[in-house]
Structure formats: C-alpha cells, structure tokens
Design an enzyme around this catalytic site. Structure first.
Site, PDB file in Angstrom:
ATOM      1  N   MET A 134     -13.731  53.968 -56.616  1.00 41.78           N
ATOM      2  CA  MET A 134     -13.202  54.661 -55.450  1.00 41.78           C
ATOM      3  C   MET A 134     -14.047  54.325 -54.230  1.00 41.78           C
ATOM      4  O   MET A 134     -15.188  54.758 -54.102  1.00 41.78           O
ATOM      5  CB  MET A 134     -13.161  56.169 -55.706  1.00 41.78           C
ATOM      6  CG  MET A 134     -12.333  56.538 -56.935  1.00 41.78           C
ATOM      7  SD  MET A 134     -12.255  58.317 -57.255  1.00 41.78           S
ATOM      8  CE  MET A 134     -11.247  58.871 -55.876  1.00 41.78           C
ATOM      9  N   SER A 135     -13.486  53.519 -53.339  1.00 38.52           N
ATOM     10  CA  SER A 135     -14.221  53.059 -52.162  1.00 38.52           C
ATOM     11  C   SER A 135     -14.335  54.116 -51.088  1.00 38.52           C
ATOM     12  O   SER A 135     -15.171  54.014 -50.188  1.00 38.52           O
ATOM     13  CB  SER A 135     -13.521  51.833 -51.572  1.00 38.52           C
ATOM     14  OG  SER A 135     -12.243  52.199 -51.065  1.00 38.52           O
ATOM     15  N   GLY A 136     -13.469  55.123 -51.161  1.00 41.82           N
ATOM     16  CA  GLY A 136     -13.388  56.097 -50.082  1.00 41.82           C
ATOM     17  C   GLY A 136     -12.160  55.884 -49.233  1.00 41.82           C
ATOM     18  O   GLY A 136     -11.924  56.610 -48.266  1.00 41.82           O
ATOM     19  N   GLY A 137     -11.337  54.885 -49.595  1.00 41.76           N
ATOM     20  CA  GLY A 137     -10.116  54.584 -48.870  1.00 41.76           C
ATOM     21  C   GLY A 137      -8.888  55.145 -49.568  1.00 41.76           C
ATOM     22  O   GLY A 137      -8.959  55.663 -50.682  1.00 41.76           O
ATOM     23  N   SER A 189      -7.554  53.175 -53.176  1.00 35.07           N
ATOM     24  CA  SER A 189      -8.269  53.475 -54.419  1.00 35.07           C
ATOM     25  C   SER A 189      -8.096  54.936 -54.823  1.00 35.07           C
ATOM     26  O   SER A 189      -8.074  55.259 -56.014  1.00 35.07           O
ATOM     27  CB  SER A 189      -9.759  53.126 -54.281  1.00 35.07           C
ATOM     28  OG  SER A 189     -10.377  53.874 -53.259  1.00 35.07           O
ATOM     29  N   LEU A 242     -19.260  52.908 -55.554  1.00 39.83           N
ATOM     30  CA  LEU A 242     -20.333  51.936 -55.642  1.00 39.83           C
ATOM     31  C   LEU A 242     -21.135  51.926 -54.348  1.00 39.83           C
ATOM     32  O   LEU A 242     -20.604  51.608 -53.279  1.00 39.83           O
ATOM     33  CB  LEU A 242     -19.766  50.530 -55.909  1.00 39.83           C
ATOM     34  CG  LEU A 242     -18.893  50.393 -57.152  1.00 39.83           C
ATOM     35  CD1 LEU A 242     -18.456  48.947 -57.335  1.00 39.83           C
ATOM     36  CD2 LEU A 242     -19.624  50.892 -58.387  1.00 39.83           C
ATOM     37  N   CYS A 284     -17.364  39.380 -54.825  1.00 40.03           N
ATOM     38  CA  CYS A 284     -17.586  40.786 -55.175  1.00 40.03           C
ATOM     39  C   CYS A 284     -16.741  41.178 -56.384  1.00 40.03           C
ATOM     40  O   CYS A 284     -17.225  41.853 -57.297  1.00 40.03           O
ATOM     41  CB  CYS A 284     -17.260  41.682 -53.985  1.00 40.03           C
ATOM     42  SG  CYS A 284     -17.581  43.441 -54.282  1.00 40.03           S
ATOM     43  N   GLY A 296      -7.795  49.872 -56.521  1.00 45.65           N
ATOM     44  CA  GLY A 296      -6.620  50.000 -55.664  1.00 45.65           C
ATOM     45  C   GLY A 296      -6.058  48.688 -55.200  1.00 45.65           C
ATOM     46  O   GLY A 296      -5.303  48.642 -54.218  1.00 45.65           O
ATOM     47  N   CYS A 308     -17.233  43.692 -45.556  1.00 47.39           N
ATOM     48  CA  CYS A 308     -17.720  45.074 -45.588  1.00 47.39           C
ATOM     49  C   CYS A 308     -19.176  45.199 -45.176  1.00 47.39           C
ATOM     50  O   CYS A 308     -19.571  46.217 -44.615  1.00 47.39           O
ATOM     51  CB  CYS A 308     -17.498  45.677 -46.971  1.00 47.39           C
ATOM     52  SG  CYS A 308     -18.508  44.960 -48.285  1.00 47.39           S
TER      53      CYS A 308
END
Length: 375
Positions: free
Chosen positions: A17-20, A23, A42, A111, A135, A210
């Site tokens: 979960m990237s925070g977006g 995801s 992460l 990545c 995501g 990023c």
C-alpha cells in the site's frame, strides 16, 4: 445430485500500500474477495519528507499515514517495512550509475524486479503469505495446467504490464493484481474508493520518479555526480557548444541543448549519442535516430523462454505504443529486428515483448543498429 462449485481457497495476501488510491482499492478488493489480507507500506526513503511535493512521489510520511488510514477503513492489519537501504542500493544507485554510463534506465522496472517482487515477495513467502497484491493495472491468467501468464490490463489506457515485464514465472505464481481485469476509468476507481470510505479517493496520483520529489532529474544527477563540462558536437565531430555533464542528456532529446549555431538545413537537432568516456554529446537530424535493430541483455521471461526466432510486438517505453519485431534469444542475449524503423531508442531502456496481450518477457537494451541517415 449437482456438485456445488468450490470457491477458490482464501489466500494469505500481503498488500503493498503506497498511500495512493490504486493500491488502497486493490487491497480492499482482495479483502472483499475473502482473502486474509495484511497491508504493508514500504519505507523506501532514508529521510522521508513530511509532505509530498505537488503530486509527485509515494514515499513520504504523509503517504505512510494515508496507507494506514486506508487499512483501518478496510479492516486489515497494517505494518511499515523499512526497505530504504535495499531501495537505495538496487534502485537509486543503479539509476545514477546507468546515467553516468550514458544509458537511460527505468527505475520503476528495477523497483518491481528488485524490491516489490524480490525483497518484498521473499520476505512475504518467508512469513507464510501466499501472494503479494499491488495496484498495478495488469492481469495474471492461470492456464488449465496451472501455469501462469502475465497479460495487459483490460483497459489499455491504464495498462502497466510494461513495468512488470521483469517478473519471472515463480514471481507471477505469487502476484495478484485486482485492478487489472476492470475496464473502468480512473474517475470510477476514485468513485469506488469514495464509496468504500477511503480518504485517498481524491488524492493526486504519484508520477515520474518517486525518489526525485521535485521532478528535476538533471538537478538530482548534478548533485550526485557533480558538474563535468564537455563538448556538444555534430556527426562530423565539429564542436557546437558545451554542456555541464553528459549524464544530463538522453538519446532523442531535443530541448535544452543550448546550441547557438543553427543546423545547415534549419531543422531541429536531437541527441544521437552520449559518450561518457570522452564526455561528449553528439547531435544531429531526426532521421539519424531511426533504428532498425537492437541487442538487449539480461532477458527475463514471464514463463518459458522462446527457443527460436519469433514475431512479436514490442514496447520500448512505459507510455509508448507497440511496434512489430522479430526477436530471438542468442547466447544469453536478445536480438531484435524492427519491421519498420523506430526512433529514439536508447541503451538502458527496457524492451518488453508481447504475443497479443501476453507478456513474453523483457530485456535491457545494450546497443542499437541505426538506419542510414538522410543527407
């Protein structure tokens, strides 16, 4: 008596979960499907900023908090894993070294290969998880014999299979992309997030690189590599100007050349070659960018490797179109010939081969064969 079809057994799923919004919706869908989902964010930056710069990046403290809030709403456990050292070594330092060597890397592929589906997946499997969920917009298709294939997303406009072309068969066996088979607009994904009560529904998308929050790649490289003045020359070797570092250029670049002398034909000039040894940038006409063939190294196959020459379509950039090619693995390399010349192919980029919508595999471009430039 009619047999009742059995539902697939629930899996233990680790949702990155990237925070977006993507995801978060992917994790919610995995949980809704009955899987035992745990969210993980992460931490990839050794010194994360408190807030994002514009709409870029995905590694700030704010992003971590957004991911945690989404996990709370979904009702799943949530953790933050520190992979900053691994990310710096495998992605950031690789990115810098590639530019220093005159190549044009794609850090998102690196990545996915080294972090999300190597370091993260290895740790997930060691902890007893069955799959890693992200995501990304792509599809994993399971064949009757149990083998798996990576395919483009149902919605080509959002397809991200290019940056997943580095995944091998073992990694595909533990990959889950809940958004890949959905033909929806991004607005509909956001609307779904809002219906689910996810606060990230209206959060801007992350984009570009990023770890370069302000989007200034040249400035980032200059800080790491320092200024190194060199010459800008034409195809004959005539000096046209100077630059502050060959690493600041990419094949096919037109803007920012700072050449005062116009070309004899009055047409724009483009970067044709970057030589880190002599610190020289060569420029010339657009026609000189036409490439008819290339050799790529470090091929990675999404399944069995091809055993001979074949006809495929190829994608050369994350947001590029497809072009028809013939390709063959030879002595650990991939030899590719284009049906029609293509323009602006740079060493360091990835070439991803497709058979219809199926991802065959990917490799890193090492060298190109140019068409004869027009006089």
């Amino acid at each position: 008596m009619t047999d009742t079809p059995q539902r697939p057994r629930p899996l233990r799923v680790l949702a990155a979960m990237s925070g977006g919004v993507d995801s978060a919706v992917a994790a919610a869908r995995a949980a809704e499907a009955g899987h035992d989902v745990t969210g993980v964010h992460l931490a990839l930056s050794a010194n994360p900023q408190s807030f994002r710069t514009g709409a870029r990046g995905c590694c700030t403290i704010e992003d971590s908090r957004d991911a945690r809030r989404a996990a709370d709403v979904i009702g799943i456990p949530f953790y933050v894993w520190d992979l900053a050292d691994r990310f710096r070594e495998d992605v950031v330092e690789d990115f810098i070294a590639e530019y220093e060597a005159g190549r044009t890397p794609n850090p998102c592929l690196r990545c996915n290969e080294k972090i999300k589906f190597a370091a993260l997946l290895d740790k997930a499997l060691a902890l007893g998880f069955d799959a890693v969920c992200t995501g990304h917009y792509a599809q994993v298709i399971v064949n009757e014999d149990g083998s798996r294939e990576l395919h483009r997303a149902s919605d080509m406009a959002k397809d991200q299979s290019y940056v997943l072309g580095v995944l091998d068969e073992k990694q595909l066996a533990h990959a889950m992309f809940p958004l890949g088979d959905t033909v929806t607009t991004k607005e509909e994904i956001r609307a779904e997030a809002e219906r689910r009560g996810l606060a990230v529904a209206k959060k801007p998308d992350s984009h570009d690189i990023c770890f370069i929050a302000d989007g200034d790649t040249q400035g980032f490289l200059a800080k790491r590599l320092g200024k190194a003045e060199g010459d800008i020359v034409d195809e004959s070797g005539a000096r046209l100007g100077t630059h502050d570092g060959a690493y600041g250029f990419t094949i096919g670049q037109r803007k920012g050349l700072r050449i005062g002398t116009p070309a004899p034909d009055g047409k724009p000039r483009y970067v044709l070659d970057i030589s880190p040894v002599s610190n020289t940038v060569t420029v010339g006409p657009a026609a000189a960018l036409d490439v008819t063939a290339l050799t790529a190294i470090k091929p990675r196959w999404c399944g069995s490797a091809p055993t001979g020459p074949g006809t495929y379509t190829a994608q050369l950039r994350a947001h590029g179109g497809e072009t028809e090619v013939t390709a063959e693995p030879v002595d650990g390399e991939l030899r590719v010939a284009f049906t029609e010349p293509v323009r602006g192919v740079a060493p360091g980029q990835a070439i991803v081969l497709y058979d219809g919508t199926r991802v065959v595999g990917s490799a890193t471009i090492a060298s190109t064969t140019r068409a004869t430039a027009a006089v």
